[in-house]
Motif scaffolding. Structure first.
Motif, PDB file in Angstrom:
ATOM      1  N   MET A 129      94.922 115.916 -29.059  1.00 47.24           N
ATOM      2  CA  MET A 129      95.609 115.198 -28.012  1.00 47.24           C
ATOM      3  C   MET A 129      94.714 115.024 -26.777  1.00 47.24           C
ATOM      4  N   LYS A 130      93.949 116.097 -26.417  1.00 42.75           N
ATOM      5  CA  LYS A 130      93.051 116.017 -25.276  1.00 42.75           C
ATOM      6  C   LYS A 130      91.966 114.967 -25.505  1.00 42.75           C
ATOM      7  N   LEU A 132      92.211 112.262 -27.300  1.00 43.60           N
ATOM      8  CA  LEU A 132      92.837 110.950 -27.195  1.00 43.60           C
ATOM      9  C   LEU A 132      92.973 110.547 -25.718  1.00 43.60           C
ATOM     10  N   ILE A 133      93.364 111.494 -24.877  1.00 45.47           N
ATOM     11  CA  ILE A 133      93.507 111.219 -23.445  1.00 45.47           C
ATOM     12  C   ILE A 133      92.138 110.919 -22.840  1.00 45.47           C
TER      13      ILE A 133
END
Length: 192
Positions: A1-2, A4-5
């Motif tokens: 997720m990190k 992707l951000i």
């Protein structure tokens, strides 16, 4: 997720940088194309548009030796032409004639340096044949454009340069600078 951000932020930042650099790049590229078409006009002795869909073409070049400035003059004074360079206004757009040669330009771009021109400065005007004429500044006036009267003598071979005045906007409305001006800065130069 990190990841992707991070990737999203990197892509967004890159796109914003590209978007912000587009207008300066477009300005630089148009100057290069106009300069190239001016040299082609002289070399080929024919009208050469700076890009195929252009509504205008270069007809002269102004040189201000003391200021180390050169401006290619396009034919016409419409907003599209003036967005790319200074423009010679019809019917006063014939260099080397017995009538004035009148050139207009924006105070915040191509004619931003006109406030540095002083009395008796020499301005060179090169025509489409590469021949130059010298002019000497004999008047600098600030006139009210709303009257529709500018100091132009229809039967005189003067060089007249026009831009909006004042050069710096001191009045802001919100965050937008007031660009409306009824005053014009007019430089009149006589043929030497």
């Amino acid at each position: 997720m990190k990841n992707l951000i991070k990737t999203s932020l990197l892509v967004t930042g890159s796109l914003l940088c590209l978007h912000a650099s587009w207008l300066p790049f477009k300005g630089w590229l148009s100057e290069q194309l106009i300069s190239y078409s001016w040299h082609q006009t002289i070399d080929l002795k024919q009208k050469t548009k700076p890009w195929p869909w252009a509504d205008t073409y270069p007809i002269a070049e102004l040189s201000f030796e003391r200021l180390n400035k050169r401006v290619v003059v396009l034919n016409g004074g419409d907003p599209t032409t003036l967005a790319f360079s200074a423009g010679a206004i019809a019917p006063f757009n014939q260099a080397r004639s017995a009538q004035p040669f009148v050139v207009a330009g924006h105070r915040d771009s191509h004619f931003s340096f006109l406030d540095e021109v002083v009395m008796n400065d020499i301005i060179s005007l090169a025509d489409k044949h590469g021949q130059s004429q010298l002019y000497q500044v004999e008047a600098i006036d600030i006139v009210d454009a709303s009257t529709g009267e500018l100091p132009i003598l229809a039967d005189d071979s003067q060089l007249i340069l026009i831009t909006c005045y004042p050069f710096t906007n001191t009045r802001n409305i919100g965050n937008v600078a007031d660009s409306d001006s009824n005053e014009r800065y007019v430089i009149t130069a006589r043929l030497l």
